[in-house]
Design a protein around this motif. Structure first.
Motif, short mmCIF file in Angstrom:
data_model
loop_
_atom_site.label_atom_id
_atom_site.label_comp_id
_atom_site.label_asym_id
_atom_site.label_seq_id
_atom_site.Cartn_x
_atom_site.Cartn_y
_atom_site.Cartn_z
N GLY A 66 -10.94 -3.84 -34.29
CA GLY A 66 -11.97 -4.44 -33.45
C GLY A 66 -11.38 -4.70 -31.96
O GLY A 66 -10.65 -3.73 -31.54
N GLN A 67 -12.22 -5.32 -31.30
CA GLN A 67 -11.98 -5.63 -29.73
C GLN A 67 -11.02 -6.79 -29.36
O GLN A 67 -11.66 -7.85 -29.93
CB GLN A 67 -13.24 -5.44 -29.11
N PRO B 228 -14.95 -5.48 -35.62
CA PRO B 228 -15.98 -4.22 -35.18
C PRO B 228 -17.30 -4.39 -35.87
O PRO B 228 -17.36 -4.98 -36.86
CB PRO B 228 -15.17 -3.02 -36.12
N LEU B 229 -18.28 -3.94 -35.29
CA LEU B 229 -19.86 -3.89 -35.47
C LEU B 229 -20.05 -2.56 -36.38
O LEU B 229 -20.19 -1.55 -35.77
CB LEU B 229 -20.51 -4.05 -34.35
N ILE C 297 -1.97 -2.41 -41.68
CA ILE C 297 -1.46 -3.36 -40.92
C ILE C 297 -2.52 -3.57 -39.55
O ILE C 297 -2.66 -4.45 -38.84
CB ILE C 297 0.06 -3.59 -40.58
N HIS C 298 -2.74 -2.37 -38.98
CA HIS C 298 -3.33 -2.45 -37.68
C HIS C 298 -4.95 -2.76 -37.67
O HIS C 298 -5.56 -2.97 -36.72
CB HIS C 298 -3.16 -1.04 -36.96
N ASN C 299 -5.42 -3.01 -38.89
CA ASN C 299 -6.83 -3.65 -39.11
C ASN C 299 -6.93 -5.15 -39.31
O ASN C 299 -7.71 -5.64 -39.47
CB ASN C 299 -7.38 -2.79 -40.61
N VAL D 7 -11.80 -3.47 -42.32
CA VAL D 7 -11.45 -2.13 -42.41
C VAL D 7 -13.19 -1.58 -42.58
O VAL D 7 -13.85 -1.92 -43.54
CB VAL D 7 -10.77 -1.85 -44.07
N ASP D 8 -13.33 -0.50 -41.88
CA ASP D 8 -14.47 0.27 -42.07
C ASP D 8 -14.50 0.95 -43.39
O ASP D 8 -13.41 1.45 -43.99
CB ASP D 8 -14.67 1.36 -41.03
N ILE D 9 -15.65 0.95 -44.14
CA ILE D 9 -15.74 1.60 -45.41
C ILE D 9 -16.54 2.93 -45.28
O ILE D 9 -17.20 3.17 -44.63
CB ILE D 9 -16.25 0.76 -46.59
#
Length: 151
Positions: free
Chosen positions: A5-6, A28-29, A89-91, A149-151
């Motif tokens: 995200g931001q 994140p959106l 980890i970066h999520n 996490v984006d799926i």
């Protein structure tokens, strides 16, 4: 944008400080999955304890840097496993770090943290708390975290 995200920074142009985390992180959106990672220590699934050396007399020598690196790697593996490799980890969007001795262990923990999260723009929101004890005497650091996490 970072995969977690931001980052929100009150003063985004201020120089990076000794610690790397934003004041907040906006998820994140998108279509995503939220993973709540339980308190995680350095212990591996095979029963080994990175950062723990047992002496001949049965005492333990505990290394905050090795333990922190192992904790972050364990969290990375948990997120990867829970998302079929789509995240890591970066999520992370939020983390709480528990350490036994802020005076002697905070700097070493933070050095390892900063190796993984190179800038506060990519780091999760974070709190670090000094605690009296952790569930096992071999533990000197534990991290509880949330990832998106984006799926």
């Amino acid at each position: 944008m970072s995969p977690n995200g931001q980052a929100y920074l009150v003063k985004p142009d201020a120089p990076e400080g000794a610690t790397r985390f934003p004041q907040a992180r906006l998820a994140p959106l998108s279509n995503h999955r939220t993973i709540y990672v339980s308190g995680t220590a350095c212990c591996r699934p095979d029963g080994t304890w990175p950062g723990v050396t047992e002496t001949a007399d049965g005492k333990h020598i505990l290394d905050i840097r090795k333990q922190t690196a192992a904790v972050l790697e364990n969290i990375d593996n948990i997120i990867k496993g829970a998302t079929d490799g789509k995240g890591g980890i970066h999520n992370l969007i939020d983390a709480v770090v528990y350490v036994l001795d802020m005076e002697s262990q905070y700097a070493g923990m933070n050095e390892e943290w900063n190796k993984v999260f190179k800038t506060r723009d990519s780091a999760p929101a974070r709190a670090t708390i000094g605690v009296k004890e952790l569930p096992d005497p071999r533990m000197i650091v534990e991290v509880k975290a949330v990832a998106v996490v984006d799926i």
